[in-house]
Design an enzyme around this catalytic site. Structure first.
Site, PDB file in Angstrom:
ATOM      1  N   SER A  24      -8.668  -2.983 -42.677  1.00  0.00           N
ATOM      2  CA  SER A  24      -8.099  -3.877 -41.659  1.00  0.00           C
ATOM      3  C   SER A  24      -7.948  -3.152 -40.328  1.00  0.00           C
ATOM      4  O   SER A  24      -8.291  -3.688 -39.266  1.00  0.00           O
ATOM      5  CB  SER A  24      -6.735  -4.402 -42.121  1.00  0.00           C
ATOM      6  OG  SER A  24      -6.851  -5.190 -43.273  1.00  0.00           O
ATOM      7  N   ARG A 104     -18.521 -19.965 -47.373  1.00  0.00           N
ATOM      8  CA  ARG A 104     -17.179 -19.842 -46.816  1.00  0.00           C
ATOM      9  C   ARG A 104     -17.166 -20.405 -45.397  1.00  0.00           C
ATOM     10  O   ARG A 104     -17.927 -19.973 -44.532  1.00  0.00           O
ATOM     11  CB  ARG A 104     -16.717 -18.378 -46.824  1.00  0.00           C
ATOM     12  CG  ARG A 104     -16.649 -17.805 -48.230  1.00  0.00           C
ATOM     13  CD  ARG A 104     -16.361 -16.314 -48.246  1.00  0.00           C
ATOM     14  NE  ARG A 104     -15.007 -15.996 -47.827  1.00  0.00           N
ATOM     15  CZ  ARG A 104     -14.517 -14.764 -47.801  1.00  0.00           C
ATOM     16  NH1 ARG A 104     -15.280 -13.737 -48.167  1.00  0.00           N
ATOM     17  NH2 ARG A 104     -13.275 -14.547 -47.409  1.00  0.00           N
ATOM     18  N   SER A 151      -7.702 -18.662 -41.617  1.00  0.00           N
ATOM     19  CA  SER A 151      -7.823 -17.224 -41.811  1.00  0.00           C
ATOM     20  C   SER A 151      -7.356 -16.476 -40.568  1.00  0.00           C
ATOM     21  O   SER A 151      -7.754 -16.793 -39.439  1.00  0.00           O
ATOM     22  CB  SER A 151      -9.281 -16.853 -42.106  1.00  0.00           C
ATOM     23  OG  SER A 151      -9.461 -15.459 -42.035  1.00  0.00           O
ATOM     24  N   ASP A 281      -3.203 -10.537 -49.930  1.00  0.00           N
ATOM     25  CA  ASP A 281      -4.085  -9.611 -50.645  1.00  0.00           C
ATOM     26  C   ASP A 281      -3.373  -8.835 -51.749  1.00  0.00           C
ATOM     27  O   ASP A 281      -4.023  -8.195 -52.578  1.00  0.00           O
ATOM     28  CB  ASP A 281      -4.740  -8.624 -49.675  1.00  0.00           C
ATOM     29  CG  ASP A 281      -5.902  -9.253 -48.919  1.00  0.00           C
ATOM     30  OD1 ASP A 281      -6.359 -10.342 -49.327  1.00  0.00           O
ATOM     31  OD2 ASP A 281      -6.350  -8.660 -47.925  1.00  0.00           O
ATOM     32  N   LYS A 308     -11.138 -16.796 -50.400  1.00  0.00           N
ATOM     33  CA  LYS A 308     -11.430 -15.365 -50.287  1.00  0.00           C
ATOM     34  C   LYS A 308     -12.814 -15.083 -50.891  1.00  0.00           C
ATOM     35  O   LYS A 308     -13.650 -15.971 -50.998  1.00  0.00           O
ATOM     36  CB  LYS A 308     -10.341 -14.559 -50.995  1.00  0.00           C
ATOM     37  CG  LYS A 308      -8.971 -14.662 -50.347  1.00  0.00           C
ATOM     38  CD  LYS A 308      -8.889 -13.886 -49.056  1.00  0.00           C
ATOM     39  CE  LYS A 308      -7.470 -13.829 -48.516  1.00  0.00           C
ATOM     40  NZ  LYS A 308      -7.364 -12.988 -47.311  1.00  0.00           N
ATOM     41  N   ARG A 312      -9.486 -16.976 -55.756  1.00  0.00           N
ATOM     42  CA  ARG A 312      -8.693 -15.984 -56.486  1.00  0.00           C
ATOM     43  C   ARG A 312      -7.638 -16.619 -57.380  1.00  0.00           C
ATOM     44  O   ARG A 312      -7.271 -16.034 -58.406  1.00  0.00           O
ATOM     45  CB  ARG A 312      -8.050 -15.004 -55.487  1.00  0.00           C
ATOM     46  CG  ARG A 312      -9.059 -14.043 -54.895  1.00  0.00           C
ATOM     47  CD  ARG A 312      -8.465 -13.105 -53.853  1.00  0.00           C
ATOM     48  NE  ARG A 312      -9.436 -12.079 -53.497  1.00  0.00           N
ATOM     49  CZ  ARG A 312      -9.272 -11.217 -52.496  1.00  0.00           C
ATOM     50  NH1 ARG A 312      -8.171 -11.271 -51.743  1.00  0.00           N
ATOM     51  NH2 ARG A 312     -10.202 -10.312 -52.244  1.00  0.00           N
ATOM     52  N   ARG A 356     -10.984  -6.860 -55.591  1.00  0.00           N
ATOM     53  CA  ARG A 356      -9.568  -6.833 -55.962  1.00  0.00           C
ATOM     54  C   ARG A 356      -9.347  -7.305 -57.402  1.00  0.00           C
ATOM     55  O   ARG A 356      -8.370  -6.912 -58.036  1.00  0.00           O
ATOM     56  CB  ARG A 356      -8.744  -7.657 -54.973  1.00  0.00           C
ATOM     57  CG  ARG A 356      -8.917  -7.166 -53.539  1.00  0.00           C
ATOM     58  CD  ARG A 356      -7.709  -7.409 -52.679  1.00  0.00           C
ATOM     59  NE  ARG A 356      -7.986  -7.052 -51.301  1.00  0.00           N
ATOM     60  CZ  ARG A 356      -8.038  -5.814 -50.826  1.00  0.00           C
ATOM     61  NH1 ARG A 356      -7.824  -4.796 -51.648  1.00  0.00           N
ATOM     62  NH2 ARG A 356      -8.308  -5.569 -49.556  1.00  0.00           N
TER      63      ARG A 356
END
Length: 401
Positions: A24, A104, A151, A281, A308, A312, A356
């Site tokens: 990030s 997306r 987002s 996250d 994402k 998720r 993740r």
């Protein structure tokens, strides 16, 4: 099927882990430096091969903007930031990615950029990548209204190009602003490049038009989200053998620094409730941890998890069901009431091309004895040394290809 079997340590080895840099922070600094005329290698000062996919792909995009076709793979950050960057960069560019990335939505960002003077066309489906961008370094700027629950990378992308726009930018965010820490991170870094950014009211940000002046030193701090997996391991293994040798700051601008607080809160009540609006996250790590610790929970503020790398919320529901945990989900919540059925044979946990998922589920080996994780190379997106670090702490790994 390609998978890795993770077996719990007989005992944890004392070691220091070098956490990866925050993607990030790194990607925002890279973009601001690029807009200042600074090449990525000056910022990173390491070979691209040492970087996680998300940083490497974006650095390569910034390194060579004369390529007609830019393929960012699965890197959503590179797609969003890159779209804004290429909009103000001379040349004709086509930016694309994997089939999942092409599904997306990016229409809200494109609409905002067009409003500010960008020349962007959809190559295939309206509202989705790939995009054809005719870069315009003389974009006019002005005022834009955007929904606050989109987002945060859309918002950050607009804020970072704002100083290059002739009229600067006034960005009004409608309704609830989610992932605000990521917006504050962007604002803080823009200020480090000598540009004034102010909240003129609770939902409006003003960025002046001014030349970006890079700082004399680029400090890319360590990634708090990556640290969360070690908090999970420490909690499940009840160990203090593991520490890290990194720039991990408790006064960090990263929103996911709250993982330290969250892990302290988990044990305070039998039913754990938390709003993840500011740190989505971390949700996968905490959901898996609570199931393994048999802590019932109700988590809210998860609406962005649906868009994402994968959905998720659905991925967590499906894979924890394989381990016997029945989750109740909505578009923005995940809840577990304690219902579970023990499993005798460890299943293969699908990762859905989501780094993740792999890293959140790997520590389950501590509770279950072992766990199998599909597509283990997916961790290269954010933490390419994750499996090696597990071995250093005593986990046993075996690969099936």
């Amino acid at each position: 099927m390609n998978y890795i079997t993770v077996t719990a340590p007989q005992s944890f080895k004392h070691c220091k882990i070098t956490l990866p840099p925050s993607k990030s922070v790194a990607n925002r600094v890279l973009m601001l430096a690029g807009l200042s005329g600074i090449k990525p290698q000056t910022v990173l000062q390491c070979p691209y091969s040492d970087l996680c996919d998300d940083i490497r792909v974006f650095a390569q995009l910034l390194e060579d903007t004369e390529r007609g076709l830019v393929d960012v793979g699965a890197a959503g950050t590179a797609m969003r930031f890159g779209t804004a960057y290429l909009s103000v960069t001379p040349g004709r560019h086509i930016i694309t990615g994997t089939p999942r990335l092409q599904s997306r939505p990016i229409g809200l960002l494109v609409d905002a950029l067009r409003h500010l003077g960008a020349d962007i066309q959809y190559v295939a489906n309206d509202g989705y990548p790939p995009l054809c961008i005719n870069g315009n370094p003389s974009m006019c700027g002005g005022s834009v209204t955007l929904k606050g629950n989109v987002s945060s990378q859309f918002i950050s992308a607009l804020l970072m190009i704002a100083p290059t726009l002739a009229g600067g930018l006034t960005l009004h965010l409608e309704n609830e602003v989610v992932s605000r820490p990521y917006i504050e991170l962007t604002i803080g870094l823009i200020r480090q490049f000598g540009v004034e950014v102010v909240w003129t009211d609770a939902n409006t940000i003003r960025v002046e038009s001014k030349q970006l002046i890079p700082p004399s030193h680029f400090d890319i701090e360590a990634d708090w989200t990556a640290a969360s997996y070690w908090y999970e391991i420490a909690a499940l293994g009840q160990t203090d053998a593991i520490s890290w040798n990194s720039h991990l700051y408790h006064d960090s601008m990263q929103g996911d620094k709250v993982c330290d607080e969250i892990f302290r809160l988990i044990n305070l009540s039998p039913r754990f409730c938390y709003d993840f609006t500011l740190c989505p996250d971390l949700a996968q790590t905490i959901v898996v941890t609570c199931c393994m610790m048999h802590r019932t929970f109700r988590f809210t503020g998860l609406q962005t998890l649906r868009i994402k790398e994968t959905d998720r919320i659905e991925a967590l529901r499906a894979e924890l069901a394989k381990l016997g945990y029945v989750l109740h989900t909505t578009d923005s919540t995940i809840e577990w009431d304690g219902t579970s059925t023990p499993t005798s044979t460890p299943p293969v946990i699908n990762t859905y091309n989501d780094h993740r998922m792999a890293m959140a589920f790997a520590p389950c080996a501590i509770t279950m004895g072992c766990i199998r994780i599909a597509d283990p190379d997916v961790v290269t997106k954010s933490y390419p040394t994750f499996w090696r670090h597990l071995q250093q702490t005593g986990f046993n790994l075996s690969y099936n290809t």
